[in-house]
Design an enzyme around this catalytic site. Structure first.
Site, mmCIF file in Angstrom:
data_model
loop_
_atom_site.group_PDB
_atom_site.id
_atom_site.type_symbol
_atom_site.label_atom_id
_atom_site.label_comp_id
_atom_site.label_asym_id
_atom_site.label_seq_id
_atom_site.Cartn_x
_atom_site.Cartn_y
_atom_site.Cartn_z
ATOM 1 C CG ASP A 13 -1.810 -1.253 1.242
ATOM 2 O OD1 ASP A 13 -2.185 -1.747 0.162
ATOM 3 O OD2 ASP A 13 -2.078 -1.762 2.346
ATOM 4 C CD GLU A 14 4.716 -0.482 -0.281
ATOM 5 O OE1 GLU A 14 3.862 -0.785 -1.146
ATOM 6 O OE2 GLU A 14 5.355 -1.321 0.365
ATOM 7 C CE LYS A 16 2.387 -2.655 -4.348
ATOM 8 N NZ LYS A 16 2.114 -2.279 -2.955
ATOM 9 C CG HIS A 41 -2.506 -1.963 -6.969
ATOM 10 N ND1 HIS A 41 -1.549 -2.009 -5.983
ATOM 11 C CD2 HIS A 41 -2.380 -3.117 -7.669
ATOM 12 C CE1 HIS A 41 -0.876 -3.142 -6.091
ATOM 13 N NE2 HIS A 41 -1.373 -3.841 -7.099
ATOM 14 C CD GLN A 223 0.530 -9.154 -2.745
ATOM 15 O OE1 GLN A 223 1.106 -9.799 -3.604
ATOM 16 N NE2 GLN A 223 -0.711 -8.734 -2.917
ATOM 17 C CB THR A 300 -9.741 -6.667 3.925
ATOM 18 O OG1 THR A 300 -8.637 -5.889 4.409
ATOM 19 C CG2 THR A 300 -9.218 -7.886 3.200
ATOM 20 N NE ARG A 302 -7.391 -7.005 6.735
ATOM 21 C CZ ARG A 302 -6.464 -7.951 6.638
ATOM 22 N NH1 ARG A 302 -6.164 -8.714 7.678
ATOM 23 N NH2 ARG A 302 -5.821 -8.152 5.511
ATOM 24 N N PRO A 303 -8.636 -1.233 8.988
ATOM 25 C CG PRO A 303 -9.178 -0.609 11.177
ATOM 26 C CD PRO A 303 -9.472 -1.636 10.123
ATOM 27 N NE ARG A 304 -3.921 0.345 3.512
ATOM 28 C CZ ARG A 304 -4.038 1.099 2.421
ATOM 29 N NH1 ARG A 304 -3.656 2.371 2.445
ATOM 30 N NH2 ARG A 304 -4.542 0.601 1.317
ATOM 31 C CE LYS A 330 -1.450 7.884 1.314
ATOM 32 N NZ LYS A 330 -2.301 6.903 1.931
ATOM 33 C CG LEU A 331 6.822 14.996 1.866
ATOM 34 C CD1 LEU A 331 7.676 14.268 2.903
ATOM 35 C CD2 LEU A 331 7.720 15.775 0.901
ATOM 36 C CG ASP A 332 0.129 14.477 0.627
ATOM 37 O OD1 ASP A 332 0.907 13.570 0.248
ATOM 38 O OD2 ASP A 332 -1.109 14.327 0.667
HETATM 39 P P1 GDP Z 1 -0.737 0.200 -3.599
HETATM 40 O O1 GDP Z 1 -1.371 -1.053 -3.114
HETATM 41 O O2 GDP Z 1 0.734 0.234 -3.350
HETATM 42 O O3 GDP Z 1 -1.066 0.512 -5.030
HETATM 43 O O4 GDP Z 1 -1.324 1.393 -2.711
HETATM 44 P P2 GDP Z 1 -2.873 1.602 -2.252
HETATM 45 O O5 GDP Z 1 -3.636 2.097 -3.418
HETATM 46 O O6 GDP Z 1 -3.367 0.408 -1.536
HETATM 47 O O7 GDP Z 1 -2.699 2.731 -1.144
HETATM 48 C C1 GDP Z 1 -2.098 3.960 -1.427
HETATM 49 C C2 GDP Z 1 -3.114 5.086 -1.165
HETATM 50 O O8 GDP Z 1 -2.440 6.332 -1.116
HETATM 51 C C3 GDP Z 1 -4.162 5.257 -2.241
HETATM 52 O O9 GDP Z 1 -5.356 5.660 -1.636
HETATM 53 C C4 GDP Z 1 -3.595 6.348 -3.140
HETATM 54 O O10 GDP Z 1 -4.605 7.084 -3.816
HETATM 55 C C5 GDP Z 1 -2.928 7.218 -2.126
HETATM 56 N N1 GDP Z 1 -1.740 7.950 -2.567
HETATM 57 C C6 GDP Z 1 -0.729 7.528 -3.388
HETATM 58 N N2 GDP Z 1 0.249 8.461 -3.451
HETATM 59 C C7 GDP Z 1 -0.148 9.490 -2.635
HETATM 60 C C8 GDP Z 1 0.452 10.724 -2.242
HETATM 61 O O11 GDP Z 1 1.572 11.086 -2.641
HETATM 62 N N3 GDP Z 1 -0.262 11.509 -1.363
HETATM 63 C C9 GDP Z 1 -1.488 11.139 -0.885
HETATM 64 N N4 GDP Z 1 -2.105 11.952 -0.028
HETATM 65 N N5 GDP Z 1 -2.069 9.982 -1.242
HETATM 66 C C10 GDP Z 1 -1.405 9.174 -2.101
HETATM 67 P P1 IMO Z 2 -0.933 -4.333 -2.163
HETATM 68 O O1 IMO Z 2 -0.516 -4.911 -3.505
HETATM 69 C C1 IMO Z 2 -0.978 -4.831 2.167
HETATM 70 C C2 IMO Z 2 -1.070 -8.960 3.667
HETATM 71 C C3 IMO Z 2 -2.315 -9.423 4.390
HETATM 72 C C4 IMO Z 2 -1.700 -10.422 5.369
HETATM 73 C C5 IMO Z 2 -0.591 -11.056 4.534
HETATM 74 C C6 IMO Z 2 -0.973 -12.400 3.905
HETATM 75 O O2 IMO Z 2 -2.198 -3.570 -2.187
HETATM 76 O O3 IMO Z 2 0.209 -3.606 -1.537
HETATM 77 P P2 IMO Z 2 -2.523 -13.058 1.857
HETATM 78 O O4 IMO Z 2 -4.002 -12.856 1.646
HETATM 79 O O5 IMO Z 2 -1.671 -12.436 0.825
HETATM 80 O O6 IMO Z 2 -2.164 -14.493 2.102
HETATM 81 O O7 IMO Z 2 -2.227 -12.296 3.252
HETATM 82 O O8 IMO Z 2 -0.268 -10.126 3.521
HETATM 83 N N1 IMO Z 2 -1.294 -8.401 2.304
HETATM 84 C C7 IMO Z 2 -1.215 -7.098 2.015
HETATM 85 N N2 IMO Z 2 -1.028 -6.025 2.803
HETATM 86 N N3 IMO Z 2 -1.104 -4.668 0.833
HETATM 87 C C8 IMO Z 2 -1.277 -5.745 0.029
HETATM 88 O O9 IMO Z 2 -1.270 -5.665 -1.314
HETATM 89 C C9 IMO Z 2 -1.379 -7.023 0.616
HETATM 90 N N4 IMO Z 2 -1.571 -8.270 0.119
HETATM 91 C C10 IMO Z 2 -1.498 -9.103 1.172
HETATM 92 O O10 IMO Z 2 -2.955 -8.365 5.047
HETATM 93 O O11 IMO Z 2 -1.089 -9.737 6.426
HETATM 94 MG MG MG Z 3 -2.824 -1.674 -1.755
#
Ligand code: GDP
Ligand code: IMO
Ligand code: MG
Length: 430
Positions: A13-14, A16, A41, A223, A300, A302-304, A330-332
């Protein structure tokens, strides 16, 4: 050439999805090489927000060929639901290619995932419940079903029989569940075979040809490094290779085809599910990051879990992936903090660790050693050059760069496509 790999450097959830979207217009192919619909994503384009799970984020970029590589596990129902959902929003999905060697998540994998977690109780992993682990377990155990098998009913039936043989004993005798029949499984899988057939190919051939022809191919990880089955916080990991090496085995290209490796890192840290997390915050600061950053799982809900930036993990991710560039996101979200702590090393039972301890006991005992940086109050969401950032934000970014040992090539300052500060070109040769 070039081949560009993009990986998560923390626990997922960085951002990507956003980083992939950023490169989309300059890329010809985007390949998902690991994981399945455990990923979530988010891509924000104008007023439109897309949540992608199984499909590569590059599917949203016009002209890109999205590819599901052999390293992915595919839930067919989810695949078509997701395709239908984004097609109905006007996205062209007709170019999608799926590797015939990718493994299938069958209904019994989802069942086994859920009952195993329940059975583990306090020792649970906190999986997404999507059947990911059991599907990969079958792959390694050589009782998996591959996409190719859908097109030969006799073989499919024999393989489902083989896969269910032991599982039914387990489900009935250990977990007290009903047995799953071969017929119901085969019927469900065959529902999708005809629709899938035209998308299926040997994607390794396709990708190598594309690289030979000078096309740009982006390999997008699901992941992240700390969830990688080999290099993450085992056993609290996912079941696939989410690091740069996975791009090679998960798509059928050689390591010599990779020119650069981008690591996506949040300006702080989050984790979903169970497992150790040294910089986790249980106080108002953690709540601040969760609320301000909107840190709730895309898959899911869930709260991170939230914590400060961990430079030990950044260094580790740099080493394991051979990162050439970092996209800092997310520096902001850090705006408005008096002080911003960064974990620079760990104290493990009185011993200082500058490198990541891969021994589970040591990592569980790791206590962060923090260095504090001065915060900033200015709204940075409209900054588009490094110099637009307040001096304290610049210092924070420079410190992270020095500590990680990799150049920061882009800085995210908001969720939308244009909320980014480009610093160095992200597509380049070695
Ligand atoms: P991924 O799984 O790595 O693709 O990331 P996720 O989509 O699960 O979570 C990243 C969240 O941060 C998303 O809600 C994006 O819209 C948001 N996001 C990504 N880059 C930035 C940023 O630079 N600033 C802010 N405020 N949100 C961002
Ligand atoms: P993205 O691509 C964050 C975590 C689950 C659990 C562990 C194993 O959005 O970054 P799994 O269902 O894969 O067997 O669960 O991995 N997990 C993630 N956490 N972002 C994800 O994907 C994840 N995919 C799996 O929460 O701890
Ligand atoms: Mg994600």
């Amino acid at each position: 050439m070039p081949g560009v790999v993009l990986v998560g450097a923390q626990w997922g959830d960085e951002g990507k999805g956003k980083a992939t979207d950023l490169l989309g217009s300059r890329v010809d192919y985007v390949v998902k090489f690991n994981g399945g619909n455990n990923a979530g994503h988010t891509v924000v384009i104008g007023d439109e927000k897309y949540a992608l799970h199984l499909l590569p984020s590059g599917i949203l970029s016009p002209g890109v060929v999205p590819v599901i590589g052999n390293g992915v596990v595919v839930d067919l129902e989810v695949l078509f639901q997701e395709l239908d959902a984004i097609s109905s929003r006007g996205v062209d999905t007709s170019r999608l290619l799926v590797s015939g060697s990718a493994h299938i998540i069958a209904p019994y994998h989802r069942t086994v995932d859920k009952v195993t977690e329940r059975f583990l109780g306090k020792r649970r992993i906190g999986t997404t419940g999507r059947g990911i682990g059991p599907a990969y377990a079958d792959k390694i155990n050589r009782v998996g079903i591959r996409v190719w098998d859908l097109f030969d009913e006799k073989i499919l039936r024999a393989k489902v029989e083989g896969a269910l043989d032991q599982k039914n004993h387990l489900l009935v005798k250990v977990y007290n569940r009903r047995a799953i029949t071969v017929d119901e499984t085969v019927d469900e899988l065959l529902l999708y075979a005809d629709r899938l057939r035209p998308m299926v190919t040997d994607t390794s051939v396709e990708l190598n040809k594309a690289l030979d022809a000078g096309r740009t191919v982006l390999f997008e990880a699901g992941q992240a490094t700390m969830l990688d089955v080999d290099h993450g916080t085992y056993p609290f990991v996912t079941s696939s290779s989410a690091t740069a090496g996975g791009a090679v085995t998960g798509s059928g290209i050689g390591p010599t085809r990779v020119d650069s490796v981008i690591g996506v890192i949040k300006a702080y840290t989050t984790r979903v599910g169970e497992g150790p997390f040294p910089t986790e915050l249980f106080d108002a600061s953690g709540e601040f990051l969760r609320k301000t950053g909107g840190e709730y799982g895309v898959t899911t809900g869930r709260p991170r879990r939230c914590g400060w930036y961990d430079a030990v993990i950044a260094r580790y991710a740099t080493r394991i992936n051979g990162l050439t560039d970092i996209v800092l996101t997310k520096l902001d979200i850090l705006t408005g903090l008096e002080k911003v702590p960064v974990c620079v090393a760990y104290d493990v039972d009185g011993v200082r660790y500058d490198e990541m301890p891969t021994d589970q006991t040591a990592f569980h005992h790791a206590v962060p050693i923090y260095e504090e940086f001065d915060g900033w109050w200015e709204d940075i969401s409209r900054a588009r050059t490094f110099e637009d950032l307040p001096v304290n934000a610049q210092r924070y970014v420079q410190a992270l760069e020095e500590m990680s040992g990799t150049r920061i090539s882009a800085i995210g300052v908001g969720p939308s496509r244009d909320a980014i500060i480009p610093v160095h070109d992200l597509i380049h040769g070695r």
